[in-house]
Scaffold this active site. Structure first.
Site, mmCIF file in Angstrom:
data_model
loop_
_atom_site.group_PDB
_atom_site.id
_atom_site.type_symbol
_atom_site.label_atom_id
_atom_site.label_comp_id
_atom_site.label_asym_id
_atom_site.label_seq_id
_atom_site.Cartn_x
_atom_site.Cartn_y
_atom_site.Cartn_z
ATOM 1 N N THR A 189 0.850 -1.179 0.000
ATOM 2 C CA THR A 189 0.000 0.000 0.000
ATOM 3 C C THR A 189 0.890 1.235 0.000
ATOM 4 O OG1 THR A 189 -1.629 1.242 1.283
ATOM 5 C CG2 THR A 189 -0.285 -0.290 2.518
ATOM 6 N N GLU A 336 -5.091 -2.249 4.882
ATOM 7 C CA GLU A 336 -4.687 -2.872 6.139
ATOM 8 C C GLU A 336 -5.809 -3.698 6.769
ATOM 9 O OE1 GLU A 336 -4.004 0.081 5.104
ATOM 10 O OE2 GLU A 336 -1.983 0.710 5.668
ATOM 11 N N LYS A 446 -7.442 23.078 6.834
ATOM 12 C CA LYS A 446 -7.437 23.929 8.027
ATOM 13 C C LYS A 446 -7.397 25.380 7.569
ATOM 14 C CE LYS A 446 -5.305 20.002 9.785
ATOM 15 N NZ LYS A 446 -4.655 19.199 8.756
ATOM 16 N N TRP A 451 -11.804 23.562 10.700
ATOM 17 C CA TRP A 451 -11.437 22.345 9.990
ATOM 18 C C TRP A 451 -12.549 22.024 9.017
ATOM 19 C CZ3 TRP A 451 -8.234 18.010 12.485
ATOM 20 C CH2 TRP A 451 -7.144 18.578 13.176
HETATM 21 P P1 AMP Z 1 -6.544 1.964 0.551
HETATM 22 O O1 AMP Z 1 -5.769 1.396 1.659
HETATM 23 O O2 AMP Z 1 -5.703 2.463 -0.571
HETATM 24 O O3 AMP Z 1 -7.575 1.017 0.064
HETATM 25 O O4 AMP Z 1 -7.307 3.266 1.087
HETATM 26 C C1 AMP Z 1 -8.103 3.231 2.227
HETATM 27 C C2 AMP Z 1 -8.695 4.574 2.463
HETATM 28 O O5 AMP Z 1 -9.735 4.853 1.525
HETATM 29 C C3 AMP Z 1 -9.381 4.716 3.796
HETATM 30 O O6 AMP Z 1 -8.463 4.918 4.843
HETATM 31 C C4 AMP Z 1 -10.295 5.917 3.549
HETATM 32 O O7 AMP Z 1 -9.595 7.139 3.650
HETATM 33 C C5 AMP Z 1 -10.701 5.724 2.117
HETATM 34 N N1 AMP Z 1 -12.028 5.099 2.071
HETATM 35 C C6 AMP Z 1 -12.342 3.810 1.887
HETATM 36 N N2 AMP Z 1 -13.680 3.629 1.901
HETATM 37 C C7 AMP Z 1 -14.244 4.838 2.107
HETATM 38 C C8 AMP Z 1 -15.591 5.331 2.258
HETATM 39 N N3 AMP Z 1 -16.648 4.541 2.156
HETATM 40 N N4 AMP Z 1 -15.760 6.646 2.489
HETATM 41 C C9 AMP Z 1 -14.707 7.472 2.584
HETATM 42 N N5 AMP Z 1 -13.432 7.085 2.448
HETATM 43 C C10 AMP Z 1 -13.193 5.785 2.218
#
Ligand code: AMP
Length: 560
Positions: A189, A336, A446, A451
């Protein structure tokens, strides 16, 4: 420690390890004739899948793969990938699903870091692989994956071509039991800084995740997403968190499965139509591409249920998909976390409410699934109330979260500080258990002591009829610290400037949904918004682009 009653098993009682091989067996028990389909190249039934997994296990074993080795795959979504997701872990090895959309340097880093010993390479990536090969420190052998008639390629230490090797191998393999805590999968990741980090999942975790996903998606009546009559096609790449684990779920349930290869929006629509696909999942931008495809114009996608995750689902996209007959449901997770953590769940109270309210809850991150614990904490790690107002970092516990980063104990310890997995997302929790992701901690804007959530702004801006796609980031400002900046892709035949956008947002300010400081004072109209390797808005890149445009006074910037 509580003095509980633990009874030793009877002599001969079978100690049942939770292994991925168990998931493979049930699909064919339910549905012998359902098919696994790869583009217009191949279709076969579940008993053949089992045979092919055994053949692949024989090929890999004969090539020298041993339990504990890491076997990497560089492929687009295919039946081969599905077979690898079973065969490699089932012989006790670890599958490394390489993100082929990373830069060559990053791919090289991940392959050396993961200690890949064998690599299965799609013919499209032979050139890339050749360039990397001299720098790879652990790889011993390669296997060729190809759709072309040519069954060889110039790959170092090539064992042979996948289909040819499978055809010659025995269709039987005696898959042994082993410790369910053995690592089964790994992938990387990327964060905003530093090298990609390797997450990993054990057999036990993947089996529990599979059960969790099928419960969350299959048993909740208000958003029933997945049943045994569904036809499944991933549109989240298999290298992105194992296509969110759905290939394991689909196989366990014996669903018809359709693998589209490299994603081409026109071809995805064609496959959807031809194979009568009913269930998919993707990040918002991929859906946007599908909706924009020529083949999608004038098409009624009625009956297609799509789970949207990986980024916030905004109302504009929800409505655009709904107008085309697609039922969207939001879910939340991250690399993760396996990934599934939560999914929209509309309880009796919400089902009795208005359509507008139901939509509001269908696009939120949803309610944590069974076995998942979620809480929010402040910067000092204190738990905050689930009152729908208090904002804090979302922290999680579940039996399928990565227990660290491969070979990076310090980063793993930071991830798990205080015994909870830290998501890096700011969220609220309400009394119904609904998680509402407010923003990534690092993307919160910010400005003048306030925020502002970039996701909120994107959602409100997406509701403007002229807006096809939107990204909002905070840009350094000498007076206010940061100011929001919006990047817009406009629908054909429409126009919008910073002033019109302000007019659109004003009512939300008056209703108290938005602070007046949240109105972007500058916007840029672009034809495309930069995306990451998995198709999310690339906010790091966007910030760099904006500062370059500002420095050069670009003409497509519109200022209040
Ligand atoms: P990744 O590890 O690349 O799959 O990214 C994960 C991140 O995607 C999370 O920590 C969130 O910031 C974002 N994410 C995943 N699902 C959602 C959701 N339903 N709404 C908002 N953000 C999301």
């Amino acid at each position: 420690m509580l003095q509980t009653r633990v009874i030793p098993p009877a002599e001969g009682a079978y100690q049942y390890p939770l292994l991925i091989k168990r998931l493979l067996m049930s699909g064919s028990r339910y549905e012998k004739t359902r098919e696994i389909i790869y583009r217009d190249q191949l279709r076969y039934t579940y008993p053949t899948l089992i045979e092919r997994v055994a053949r692949l296990a024989n090929v890999l074993t004969a090539a020298g793969v041993k339990a504990g080795d890491t076997v990497a795959v560089m492929d687009w979504d295919s039946h081969r990938y599905l077979e690898c997701m079973f065969a490699i872990p089932m012989i006790g090895a670890v599958i490394h699903t390489i993100n082929v959309r990373l830069s060559p340097e990053q791919i090289l880093y991940t392959m050396n870091h993961a200690e890949d010993r064998f690599v299965l390479v799609n013919s499209e990536f032979v050139g890339l692989y050749q360039a990397l090969a001299v720098h790879l420190t652990t790889v011993e052998k390669t296997l060729l994956l190809t759709d072309a008639p040519e069954k060889t390629a110039d790959l170092p230490n090539l064992v042979g071509e996948y289909e040819t090797l499978l055809a010659a191998a025995s269709p039987r393999y005696d898959f042994e039991d082993f410790d369910e805590n053995s690592v089964a999968t790994t992938f990387y990741t990327t964060g905003t800084t530093g090298n990609p980090k390797g997450v990993y999942f054990t057999h036990r975790q993947l089996v529990l995740h599979t059960m969790g996903v099928s419960t969350i998606m299959g048993s909740i009546d208000s958003v029933r997403l997945l049943g045994t009559n569904d036809v499944y096609m991933p549109i989240t790449p298999m290298f992105h968190v194992h296509a969110w684990g759905l290939p394991y779920v689909a196989t366990m349930l014996g669903l018809k499965q359709v693998y589209p290869g490299r994603y081409d929006p026109e071809y995805l629509v064609e496959l959807w139509r031809r194979e009568k696909v009913t269930f998919s999942h993707c990040v918002p931008t991929i859906l946007q591409m599908v909706l924009n495809a020529k083949a999608a114009q004038g098409t009624d996608f009625g009956g297609w249920k799509i789970v949207i995750g990986g980024s916030a689902l905004n109302r504009g996209l929800y409505e655009a998909a709904k107008a085309k007959g697609i039922q969207l449901t939001a879910a939340y997770g991250m690399s993760e976390t396996g990934p599934l953590v939560s999914c929209a769940h509309l309880n009796d109270e919400l089902m009795a409410g208005s359509e507008d309210e139901r939509t509001t809850y269908r696009i939120k991150a949803g309610v944590p699934g069974p076995l998942v614990e979620a809480a929010i904490v402040d910067a000092e790690g204190n738990f905050l109330p689930a009152d729908g107002e208090s904002q804090g970092e979302l922290v999680l516990r579940a039996p399928w979260l990565t227990e660290g980063y491969f070979n990076e104990p310090q980063k793993g310890a930071e991830l798990w500080e205080g015994g909870w997995l830290h998501t890096g997302d700011v969220a609220t929790l309400d009394s119904m258990g609904v998680i509402d992701i407010r923003d990534r901690i690092k993307d919160v804007i910010k400005t003048g002591g306030e925020w502002i959530s970039s996701l909120d702004l994107e959602d409100l801006i997406s509701r403007h009829a002229a807006v096809r796609e939107v990204a909002v980031v905070g840009i350094a400002d000498p007076q206010w610290g940061e100011r929001p900046f919006a990047l817009l892709v406009i629908r054909e035949g429409h126009e919008i400037g910073a002033r019109e956008l302000k007019e659109h947002l004003k009512p939300f300010v008056e209703l108290g949904h938005l602070s007046k400081w949240a109105i972007p004072s500058q916007i840029a109209l672009v034809t495309e918004i930069p995306k990451t390797s998995v198709g999310k808005l690339d906010k790091k890149r966007i910030r760099v682009d904006i500062s370059e445009w500002q420095a050069s006074n670009s003409t497509f910037l519109s200022t209040l």
